[in-house]
Scaffold this active site. Structure first.
Site, mmCIF file in Angstrom:
data_model
loop_
_atom_site.group_PDB
_atom_site.id
_atom_site.type_symbol
_atom_site.label_atom_id
_atom_site.label_comp_id
_atom_site.label_asym_id
_atom_site.label_seq_id
_atom_site.Cartn_x
_atom_site.Cartn_y
_atom_site.Cartn_z
ATOM 1 N N ASP A 82 -6.825 1.182 15.753
ATOM 2 C CA ASP A 82 -8.280 1.320 15.873
ATOM 3 C C ASP A 82 -8.592 1.940 17.236
ATOM 4 O OD1 ASP A 82 -8.259 -0.715 17.817
ATOM 5 O OD2 ASP A 82 -8.946 -2.250 16.432
ATOM 6 N N THR A 136 8.404 0.086 -8.717
ATOM 7 C CA THR A 136 8.565 -1.216 -8.050
ATOM 8 C C THR A 136 7.203 -1.683 -7.530
ATOM 9 O OG1 THR A 136 9.147 -0.123 -5.973
ATOM 10 C CG2 THR A 136 10.970 -0.821 -7.394
ATOM 11 N N PRO A 137 6.242 -1.907 -8.412
ATOM 12 C CA PRO A 137 4.922 -2.307 -7.946
ATOM 13 C C PRO A 137 4.931 -3.695 -7.294
ATOM 14 C CG PRO A 137 5.037 -2.510 -10.321
ATOM 15 C CD PRO A 137 6.305 -1.845 -9.883
#
Length: 138
Positions: free
Chosen positions: A15, A55-56
């Site tokens: 950030d 390969t979720p």
């Protein structure tokens, strides 16, 4: 023995204050997982393109301990906690300079990219993954 690799924490991962933006960690983690599968003999180009195996992620629990900062070298330790018929339970520990930044419990499932149904880990992949199988609570 865990699978180990490193990644730099780049400017685009942070950030405006220079602290790691947490969604960037997940993008980096995908690259670590891709490298892990390559180390067990299944580069994703082959796994996805030729073997049609996905390969979720089915579960991902993260715990943040300390912030990471632009310029840190992230040290990843990936532990295989359990391998099922089609599932794989992992634990990740991510540190920088010896300080734990975050950890995660992560489950993925082997699936057919044609039917989108789970499938058993092929024997060669199972054998490669089992080299990293841990029995302690690292």
């Amino acid at each position: 023995m865990p699978f180990r690799t490193t990644r730099p924490l780049r400017f685009g991962d942070c950030d405006p204050s220079g602290i790691a933006y947490f969604p960037s960690y997940l993008n980096i983690l995908v690259g670590v997982l891709e490298e892990f599968f390559g180390s067990v003999g299944a580069p994703w180009k082959e796994l996805v393109g030729e073997r049609r195996i996905g390969t979720p992620t089915v579960r991902l629990d993260l715990t943040f301990v300390h912030p990471g900062f632009h310029g840190d070298t992230l040290d990843f330790a990936l532990f295989v906690r359990r391998i099922g018929r089609s599932s794989l339970d992992l634990k990740h520990r991510v540190s920088a300079g010896g300080t734990l930044l975050w950890s995660a419990r992560h489950s993925v499932v082997a699936t057919s990219l044609d039917t989108h149904k789970s499938l058993a880990w092929p024997d060669d992949l199972r054998a490669g993954i089992e080299k990293y199988l841990e029995t302690s609570d690292a």
